[in-house]
Each structure stands twice: as C-alpha cells, then as structure tokens.
Design an enzyme around this catalytic site. Structure first.
Site, PDB file in Angstrom:
ATOM      1  N   LYS A 119       2.719  10.309   8.325  1.00  0.00           N
ATOM      2  CA  LYS A 119       2.081   9.870   9.575  1.00  0.00           C
ATOM      3  C   LYS A 119       2.712  10.443  10.851  1.00  0.00           C
ATOM      4  O   LYS A 119       2.390  11.551  11.255  1.00  0.00           O
ATOM      5  CB  LYS A 119       2.052   8.349   9.620  1.00  0.00           C
ATOM      6  CG  LYS A 119       1.045   7.746   8.618  1.00  0.00           C
ATOM      7  CD  LYS A 119       0.881   6.270   8.841  1.00  0.00           C
ATOM      8  CE  LYS A 119      -0.067   5.601   7.863  1.00  0.00           C
ATOM      9  NZ  LYS A 119      -1.476   5.858   8.113  1.00  0.00           N
TER      10      LYS A 119
ATOM     11  N   ASP B 253       9.245   2.680   1.629  1.00  0.00           N
ATOM     12  CA  ASP B 253       8.073   3.425   2.085  1.00  0.00           C
ATOM     13  C   ASP B 253       7.960   3.201   3.593  1.00  0.00           C
ATOM     14  O   ASP B 253       7.505   2.153   4.050  1.00  0.00           O
ATOM     15  CB  ASP B 253       6.831   2.912   1.348  1.00  0.00           C
ATOM     16  CG  ASP B 253       5.552   3.618   1.792  1.00  0.00           C
ATOM     17  OD1 ASP B 253       5.557   4.227   2.885  1.00  0.00           O
ATOM     18  OD2 ASP B 253       4.545   3.536   1.067  1.00  0.00           O
TER      19      ASP B 253
ATOM     20  N   PHE C  86       0.849  -1.194   0.000  1.00  0.00           N
ATOM     21  CA  PHE C  86       0.000   0.000   0.000  1.00  0.00           C
ATOM     22  C   PHE C  86       0.880   1.238   0.000  1.00  0.00           C
ATOM     23  O   PHE C  86       1.718   1.406   0.893  1.00  0.00           O
ATOM     24  CB  PHE C  86      -0.940   0.033   1.211  1.00  0.00           C
ATOM     25  CG  PHE C  86      -1.872   1.211   1.160  1.00  0.00           C
ATOM     26  CD1 PHE C  86      -2.970   1.205   0.311  1.00  0.00           C
ATOM     27  CD2 PHE C  86      -1.631   2.345   1.924  1.00  0.00           C
ATOM     28  CE1 PHE C  86      -3.812   2.309   0.218  1.00  0.00           C
ATOM     29  CE2 PHE C  86      -2.474   3.462   1.840  1.00  0.00           C
ATOM     30  CZ  PHE C  86      -3.571   3.440   0.989  1.00  0.00           C
TER      31      PHE C  86
END
Ligand SMILES: Cc1ncc(COP(=O)(O)O)c(C=O)c1O
Length: 399
Positions: free
Chosen positions: A252, A223, A138
């Site tokens: 985040k 990532d 993702f």
C-alpha cells in the site's frame, strides 16, 4: 469517453470483481481527487491507505520520472541500485536485517508464509508448518492468503484451500496459546484489523503474542500492509507496542501509489531462503524502488508527517465522538493515527455514497463501519469539512 461510457465499457470489458461507486477519477493532487466533469473531492480513503503522502506527491513523482528515463526494469538475475538503497533504508528504520521485494500486499504475505514454513521446518522438522491467524483478519486474495484470512465469505467457492492454517479469536492471547501445538510455525496478525472494521486490540496483545512466540520458538509475523508506512502515527504500528516482530509485510503506502510490496525479516529467519527459494520478476523493480525511496526520505525529511498524522488523528476522533454523542445510531469510534473507524447501527454504504455526492470520499467496510484513512497531510479545516458533511447526512437519517 464520458462518465457513462467508461462505466458501460467497464461492465463490458473488465471482470466484475468490485462493487464500484459510479465515479471516474481522472486527477489527484494532495488531499483532492477530480472526476471527469472537473468536480473536486476531498479524499478520506487515499486508495485505501495507499496515497499516504497525498496524490502525486512532488518528490515521489520526480523520483519516478527520473528513474523511468534511466532504467525501467532489469531482471533480478542482476543488481540494481534503487533496490539495494531501499532495502538499506527499510532496515535502518525498522527491526529487520533483510528485505524481499514484491508487488502487492498479498504477495508480501505469501512470501512471509513461505519463509515461515521454510525457517520453521529447518528449526523444528518437517511437521512444523502451521500458521495461526485471527478471525476476521484480512491478508489478501491469493489462495494461501485468503485461506489465512479469517473470513469464510472470502473462501466460499474456492475450495480446496491451502492446508496449514487455523484461525482463533482476535485480541485474545489465551486463544492463541490454546491453539499452539507441535505443528505450529508462526503467528500471523494485523496490529490493527483494517478490513474488518478497524479493530484495535488491547495494548498488551502484541507483547502477549511476542511472549508466546519466544516461549514456543514461533515466528511473529505482522501484516502491516495497511497499518505500515506512517498510517498509525509511527512508521510501523508495532512501534507503539514496544516489541519487535520476526517478520513484517508491507505494500500500500510503500510506493504512495506505485505498486510495490515488501517482506522485512530478521537475519536468522531470512537465512532460510536461498537462491531459487522464492522470486518475483517485477519485485524490487527500479522504478517502484525509486518511488519508495522518495516516500522513505519524505518520512524522515522536514515534513513532520508522522506528527501531523498523530495530531490530526486525535482531532478527527474528537470530532467524530461529538457526532457519536449527537446521533444514537453511531455505536463506536476507534482507531490509531489516521486509521479510524466509526461503527454505525445501520448500513454504511449508502452514507459513503451520499458523502461522495457531497464531494467527500469515504470508505465503508464490514457493512456498518465508516473507515477514514486520508493522506497524512490532511488539515484541521479539511477534517471540519468532512464532519460538516457527515453531520448533514446523519441529520437526514435521524429525522
Ligand atoms: C492487512 C492487509 N493485508 C493484505 C492486504 C492485501 O493487499 P493487496 O491488495 O495489495 O494484495 C490488504 C489489502 O487491503 C490488507 O489490508
């Protein structure tokens, strides 16, 4: 507005893109959230790995307040000091030489994809643009990042997709090797796959990918939007593997709740960008950077956050494994630091919903995996409370 009114108005005015639980949170402090009626919840989601220092962390809040009163925004046509200070801190504590700032994880990955293409073409000619990504990965919801993500369900209805990506099996170095050809520019991979159920690869996986990149002249892009900023017990998850990537993407936890994203890169890659190559109006905004500086200073202050993350992560895994021994429908417990998944033989959303009723916020991902990513300040007593709630709910299921 009452709980019911907020939910009703959301249905009327907010686009229907989330499958939400019927709770309206109004306040957060440390590991706790509070709803409209004043009910307290113990938070094991932390905004999906965002509020790593806890809700409304004092240092971050004060840093934001001070910066808001001084300068809220200035164009990237000019300089601002918080942006430069944050870049220096990120470089000091990582493999990287330079940073590009943006506002989210998807945007950070977009920047990485663009930089990989530009740098690879400069090195190897215009045919070098393909990026190998992993099945079930993702990377975000923009067109390029959803194309990069190895999940068909994200892509359906949005075709035609962006050319230049191919996905191979995760945790399999030889699958990547077979996929490399004259067009390959980079490998994009999560050190642990978060959204697809906390999939932890073998210890030799990242070193294997590093070796392939070195042999074939490719860039290794990690990532770390979910695994970065202390989530796995080190500031960055790649630190567990003993290798250095060429690029890392962050978002985040970087701002502990204030939106900010970043692409970190080695100088020989970063130099492929020049004025006009890439930009973001809000990227490196002084308020966002002030928040992230406070986050970085907290990690390297006296709070022993990384140590607590490691210890509490091990404790949580031990306690979850005890539940696994007790209940046959628990299939596996896995993770690193405080990014932990518990795979069930049944749907997890209903369990997450029952946890919420019991005052504990838990996430379910990949349909059957309960995911725990609490603030890194979580205590043993708070973990015991989660375990007691899960035990009660599981008992009802087993009966
Ligand atoms: C590994 C990973 N990459 C990228 C993203 C996308 O981040 P954002 O939602 O900030 O665009 C996420 C979000 O969950 C993620 O977990």
């Amino acid at each position: 507005m009452s709980n019911e009114e907020v939910i009703k108005e959301a249905g009327r005015y907010v686009m229907n893109t989330y499958n939400r639980f019927p709770v309206v949170f109004v306040k957060g402090r440390g590991t706790r959230l509070y709803d409209q009626e004043g009910k307290e919840y113990l938070d094991f989601v932390a905004g999906i790995g965002v509020n790593n220092l806890g809700h409304c962390n004092h240092r971050v809040t004060v840093a934001i307040q001070k910066q808001v009163q001084r300068l809220m925004h200035v164009s990237n046509l000019y300089y601002n000091e918080p942006q430069v200070s944050l870049a220096r801190l990120l470089v000091k504590h990582s493999f990287a030489d330079q940073v590009f700032f943006c506002n989210s994880g998807a945007e950070a990955n977009e920047a990485a994809i663009k930089l990989a293409r530009k740098a690879a073409k400069a090195r190897g000619g215009s045919e070098r643009y393909e990026i190998i990504t992993m099945e079930n990965s993702f990377h975000g919801r923009t067109l390029a990042t959803l194309t990069a993500s190895g999940q068909e369900k994200l892509k359906s209805g949005f075709e035609p997709l962006v050319p230049g990506f191919k996905s191979v099996q995760y945790n399999d170095v030889s699958a990547v090797e077979k996929a490399i050809d004259h067009k390959t520019a980079a490998i994009l991979v999560e050190p642990i796959q978060g959204e697809s159920g906390v999939q932890v690869p073998r210890d030799d996986y990242l070193p294997g990918l590093r070796k392939l990149c070195d042999e074939h002249g490719l860039f290794l892009i990690l990532d770390e939007v979910q695994t970065g900023m202390g989530r796995t017990g080190r500031l960055f998850a790649y630190e567990h593997s003993g290798i250095q990537p060429d690029m890392v993407t962050l978002a985040k936890g970087l701002g502990n709740g204030f939106p900010i994203g970043a692409l970190l890169a080695k100088a020989q890659v970063a130099e492929a960008f020049s004025p006009g190559s890439h930009a973001s109006t809000f990227g490196g905004n002084p308020v966002a950077c002030a928040a992230a500086i406070a986050v970085m200073e907290t990690f390297f202050g006296d709070d022993h956050l990384l140590e607590n993350c490691q210890r509490m992560g091990e404790y949580l895994v031990r306690q979850l494994n005890k539940l696994a021994q007790k209940y046959a429908f628990v299939r596996a417990v896995r993770g690193k630091g405080l990014l932990i998944g518990m795979e069930l033989g049944l749907e997890g959303r209903q369990i997450a919903s029952e946890c919420l009723t019991e005052g504990v916020v838990v996430n379910c991902t990949a349909e059957k995996v309960l995911r725990f990513l609490p603030p890194l300040i979580i205590t043993q007593e708070e973990i015991d409370r989660l375990i007691a709630v899960l035990d009660r709910i599981f008992q009802r299921r087993a009966a």
